[in-house]
Write an enzyme that holds these catalytic residues in place. Structure first.
Site, PDB file in Angstrom:
ATOM      1  N   GLU A 180       0.811  -1.214   0.000  1.00  0.00           N
ATOM      2  CA  GLU A 180       0.000   0.000   0.000  1.00  0.00           C
ATOM      3  C   GLU A 180       0.853   1.276   0.000  1.00  0.00           C
ATOM      4  O   GLU A 180       0.323   2.365  -0.224  1.00  0.00           O
ATOM      5  CB  GLU A 180      -0.914   0.016   1.223  1.00  0.00           C
ATOM      6  CG  GLU A 180      -1.928  -1.114   1.230  1.00  0.00           C
ATOM      7  CD  GLU A 180      -2.764  -1.118   2.477  1.00  0.00           C
ATOM      8  OE1 GLU A 180      -4.008  -1.026   2.341  1.00  0.00           O
ATOM      9  OE2 GLU A 180      -2.201  -1.219   3.586  1.00  0.00           O
ATOM     10  N   GLU A 239      -8.205   5.221  10.870  1.00  0.00           N
ATOM     11  CA  GLU A 239      -8.523   5.860  12.149  1.00  0.00           C
ATOM     12  C   GLU A 239      -7.884   7.244  12.244  1.00  0.00           C
ATOM     13  O   GLU A 239      -8.520   8.210  12.673  1.00  0.00           O
ATOM     14  CB  GLU A 239      -8.044   4.980  13.318  1.00  0.00           C
ATOM     15  CG  GLU A 239      -8.833   3.698  13.485  1.00  0.00           C
ATOM     16  CD  GLU A 239      -8.361   2.530  12.617  1.00  0.00           C
ATOM     17  OE1 GLU A 239      -8.828   1.406  12.852  1.00  0.00           O
ATOM     18  OE2 GLU A 239      -7.533   2.729  11.701  1.00  0.00           O
ATOM     19  N   LYS A 297     -12.467   2.002   3.067  1.00  0.00           N
ATOM     20  CA  LYS A 297     -11.576   1.579   1.988  1.00  0.00           C
ATOM     21  C   LYS A 297     -12.313   0.492   1.203  1.00  0.00           C
ATOM     22  O   LYS A 297     -12.405  -0.650   1.662  1.00  0.00           O
ATOM     23  CB  LYS A 297     -10.263   1.031   2.550  1.00  0.00           C
ATOM     24  CG  LYS A 297      -9.335   2.107   3.070  1.00  0.00           C
ATOM     25  CD  LYS A 297      -8.093   1.540   3.720  1.00  0.00           C
ATOM     26  CE  LYS A 297      -7.193   0.825   2.754  1.00  0.00           C
ATOM     27  NZ  LYS A 297      -5.955   0.323   3.408  1.00  0.00           N
TER      28      LYS A 297
END
Length: 140
Positions: free
Chosen positions: A38, A89, A114
């Protein structure tokens, strides 16, 4: 162990002079994720915003006297553009903090998703509610 349940925040309440401003399904490319695959790439995140704002009736038809949903969306984009987030978060918290700088906003509910993060699920994410401690208390 007994768990207490959270009482929902009333985002619109005429008695308290609050209206509910919302943005649904705001889709933005973000640098987000904790895993190696990612890092260094952008992923789609989807956000829902719920804002408890001053009742707009006193504003008449004056755009400058209300909280604008386009402004709120641009604030979200600015937070996302600030850099990489490991966690949804943290993105939610920084978004809430930024929006709550506006004294016309008394509370926010932020949902960050997501899409496709979990195989077989439409989306995964978090939802938070935060109160503006700098404005007079109008919420329960």
């Amino acid at each position: 162990m007994t768990k207490s349940f959270v009482t929902p925040v009333g985002f619109a309440d005429a008695r308290q002079g609050l209206a509910h401003l919302f943005v649904r399904g705001l889709t933005v490319e973000a640098q987000i994720g904790v895993w190696a695959h990612e890092k260094g790439r952008r992923q789609i995140v989807r956000l829902d915003l719920d804002l408890a704002v001053d009742d707009p009736r006193s504003a008449g038809d004056d755009h400058a006297k209300v909280v604008c949903y386009e402004w709120a969306s641009n604030e979200v984009r600015a937070v996302i553009a600030s850099g990489h987030f490991n966690l949804v978060e943290r993105l939610a918290e920084e978004t809430a903090e930024r929006l709550l700088r506006n004294p016309q906003i008394h509370a926010v509910r932020i949902r960050v998703e997501k899409p496709g993060a979990i195989r077989g699920a439409e989306a995964a994410g978090i939802e938070i509610v935060r109160l503006n401690t700098r404005t007079p208390e109008v919420l329960p």
